[in-house]
Design a protein around this motif. Structure first.
Motif, PDB file in Angstrom:
ATOM      1  N   UNK A 216      -2.196  23.205   0.737  1.00 35.90           N
ATOM      2  CA  UNK A 216      -2.273  21.805   1.136  1.00 35.90           C
ATOM      3  C   UNK A 216      -3.445  21.138   0.435  1.00 35.90           C
ATOM      4  N   UNK A 217      -3.146  20.112  -0.322  1.00 36.22           N
ATOM      5  CA  UNK A 217      -4.172  19.353  -1.040  1.00 36.22           C
ATOM      6  C   UNK A 217      -4.649  18.227  -0.119  1.00 36.22           C
ATOM      7  N   UNK A 218      -5.757  18.454   0.556  1.00 36.67           N
ATOM      8  CA  UNK A 218      -6.233  17.487   1.549  1.00 36.67           C
ATOM      9  C   UNK A 218      -6.644  16.163   0.913  1.00 36.67           C
ATOM     10  N   UNK A 219      -7.201  16.236  -0.295  1.00 36.27           N
ATOM     11  CA  UNK A 219      -7.571  15.001  -0.988  1.00 36.27           C
ATOM     12  C   UNK A 219      -6.355  14.160  -1.316  1.00 36.27           C
ATOM     13  N   UNK A 220      -5.295  14.802  -1.761  1.00 33.04           N
ATOM     14  CA  UNK A 220      -4.043  14.110  -2.078  1.00 33.04           C
ATOM     15  C   UNK A 220      -3.442  13.516  -0.809  1.00 33.04           C
ATOM     16  N   UNK A 221      -3.458  14.290   0.270  1.00 40.15           N
ATOM     17  CA  UNK A 221      -2.934  13.819   1.553  1.00 40.15           C
ATOM     18  C   UNK A 221      -3.644  12.550   2.004  1.00 40.15           C
ATOM     19  N   UNK A 222      -4.967  12.566   1.923  1.00 40.25           N
ATOM     20  CA  UNK A 222      -5.763  11.423   2.374  1.00 40.25           C
ATOM     21  C   UNK A 222      -5.568  10.210   1.481  1.00 40.25           C
ATOM     22  N   UNK A 223      -5.551  10.425   0.172  1.00 40.77           N
ATOM     23  CA  UNK A 223      -5.460   9.310  -0.772  1.00 40.77           C
ATOM     24  C   UNK A 223      -4.134   8.577  -0.661  1.00 40.77           C
ATOM     25  N   UNK A 224      -3.049   9.336  -0.442  1.00 40.99           N
ATOM     26  CA  UNK A 224      -1.717   8.717  -0.472  1.00 40.99           C
ATOM     27  C   UNK A 224      -1.026   8.706   0.884  1.00 40.99           C
ATOM     28  N   UNK A 225      -1.737   9.123   1.919  1.00 40.14           N
ATOM     29  CA  UNK A 225      -1.186   9.083   3.280  1.00 40.14           C
ATOM     30  C   UNK A 225       0.117   9.889   3.368  1.00 40.14           C
ATOM     31  N   UNK A 226       0.060  11.106   2.845  1.00 41.34           N
ATOM     32  CA  UNK A 226       1.213  12.007   2.848  1.00 41.34           C
ATOM     33  C   UNK A 226       0.980  13.108   3.874  1.00 41.34           C
TER      34      UNK A 226
ATOM     35  N   UNK B 187       5.857  12.215  -5.763  1.00 44.17           N
ATOM     36  CA  UNK B 187       5.375  11.520  -4.566  1.00 44.17           C
ATOM     37  C   UNK B 187       4.900  10.110  -4.894  1.00 44.17           C
ATOM     38  N   UNK B 188       4.117   9.965  -5.954  1.00 38.40           N
ATOM     39  CA  UNK B 188       3.608   8.646  -6.334  1.00 38.40           C
ATOM     40  C   UNK B 188       4.740   7.689  -6.684  1.00 38.40           C
ATOM     41  N   UNK B 189       5.743   8.205  -7.395  1.00 39.62           N
ATOM     42  CA  UNK B 189       6.880   7.354  -7.768  1.00 39.62           C
ATOM     43  C   UNK B 189       7.632   6.898  -6.523  1.00 39.62           C
ATOM     44  N   UNK B 190       7.889   7.825  -5.614  1.00 39.69           N
ATOM     45  CA  UNK B 190       8.665   7.484  -4.422  1.00 39.69           C
ATOM     46  C   UNK B 190       7.886   6.550  -3.495  1.00 39.69           C
ATOM     47  N   UNK B 191       6.576   6.700  -3.454  1.00 41.18           N
ATOM     48  CA  UNK B 191       5.765   5.751  -2.700  1.00 41.18           C
ATOM     49  C   UNK B 191       5.895   4.350  -3.285  1.00 41.18           C
ATOM     50  N   UNK B 192       6.048   4.286  -4.599  1.00 42.11           N
ATOM     51  CA  UNK B 192       6.244   2.996  -5.254  1.00 42.11           C
ATOM     52  C   UNK B 192       7.539   2.314  -4.860  1.00 42.11           C
TER      53      UNK B 192
END
Length: 331
Positions: free
Chosen positions: A176-186, A159-164
């Motif tokens: 569902x990782x809510x912290x991950x969702x919030x941090x990266x807007x996924x 996910x981080x790579x593709x966001x890049x």
């Protein structure tokens, strides 16, 4: 403790030797663990196996009879070992859960880029002094929607790579990782919605009864015809024959995979002299919009170092009557 390493590969032995630090007596054998090779474990306290080894109930019972007390897996996945039987027999099992999410994730993206930008075909053409671009048209990743099925450690790196690259990332997972969702807007969506929306689908889930043949003809019907599917999970997460049919009829555009449903018969060995009698694999290899690699995503120096060190961490804990944090057969 005497240790037997099944499915030992030349490229990994130096890493294992270094991690051992001359502490234990080790025997390396290239043979896979099967019901026929289980007898080779006679006289060994510990065996180490890889993802293509068979640690089914029948094999575990044989290992128990031969005196094996511990099994350490040189892999994160453990779908090849029957944990309930191991627990029942009192055989302790541990895996290598975090050897290098980056290695696997980066390979997934490499498969995507190679397919999208026609790198294999381009190299073949240039080798023949054909410098035409007619068959080499790809697309920008920027603004494409990437659906990631499975957002564990590997899925998160993908996910981080593709966001890049400027992609929009959506995901599906039972947790569902809510912290991950919030941090990266996924955004987490239903599997059917992910299939409908995605230009690229990345598979990074473990193989379980729920994920077996997860990607089948019914889900493929929901996907865009232009979709690219990248599988760095397990071969049986997709129904291979239905993937092939979809590719043949242009129902999906491309398939890249580092795994194969029946890879234990062929992967990790040189089969160039005697090719396997595997029609399904041959069909995949022959399709121009397919890129298969031989389960090599983990094959980086960093990953091999971590695998070796974790293997002996598990063994050291057992030697010291401690429980490794990676143990899978806890009460």
């Amino acid at each position: 403790m005497k240790i037997l390493i099944y499915s030992a590969k030349d490229f990994e032995i130096p890493f294992l030797e270094k991690a051992n630090k001359d502490i234990y007596q080790i025997k390396y054998i290239p043979e896979r663990l099967t019901s026929k090779t289980a007898m080779l474990s006679l006289g060994f306290d510990v065996i180490s196996i890889f993802s293509a080894d068979d640690a089914s109930s029948k094999v575990l019972e044989l290992l128990f009879d031969f005196g094996v007390k511990y099994i350490t897996l040189r892999s994160a996945g453990y779908d090849n070992i029957h944990l309930k039987t191991a627990h029942k027999l009192g055989i302790k099992v541990a895996n290598t859960p975090e050897y290098s999410p980056n290695a696997i994730a980066e390979h997934a993206v490499a498969l995507l880029l190679a397919l999208n930008r026609k790198l294999i075909l381009s190299n073949q053409q240039v080798t023949s002094y054909n410098f035409s671009l007619n068959n080499l048209i790809g697309f920008d990743l920027n603004n494409k929607t990437v659906g990631i099925i499975g957002t564990g450690k590997i899925g998160k790196v993908i996910a981080k790579i593709m966001l890049g690259f400027g992609c929009k990332v959506i995901a599906q997972d039972i947790d569902i990782d809510k912290g991950f969702t919030k941090q990266y807007n996924i955004e987490y969506v239903a599997l059917s919605d992910l299939c409908r929306q995605s230009d690229i689908i990345m598979l990074s889930v473990p193989l379980t009864s729920e994920t077996h043949y997860m990607i089948d003809a019914d889900l493929i019907q929901l996907m865009k015809r232009e979709v690219y599917i990248i599988n760095i999970a397990r071969g049986a997460v997709v129904n291979t024959s239905e993937i092939i049919e979809a590719l043949k009829w242009n129902r999906i555009t491309a398939y890249g995979s580092d795994v194969y449903e029946y890879e234990d018969r062929v992967f990790f060995y040189d089969r160039s002299e005697v090719k396997p009698n595997d029609e399904l694999l041959q069909q995949l290899i022959d399709l121009p919009n397919v890129l298969i690699t031989p389960h090599q995503a983990f094959a980086t120096k960093e990953a091999l170092t971590n695998i070796a060190e974790t293997t002996f961490y598990n063994i050291n804990c057992w030697q010291q009557k401690k429980t490794p944090e990676n143990e899978l057969t806890l009460n």
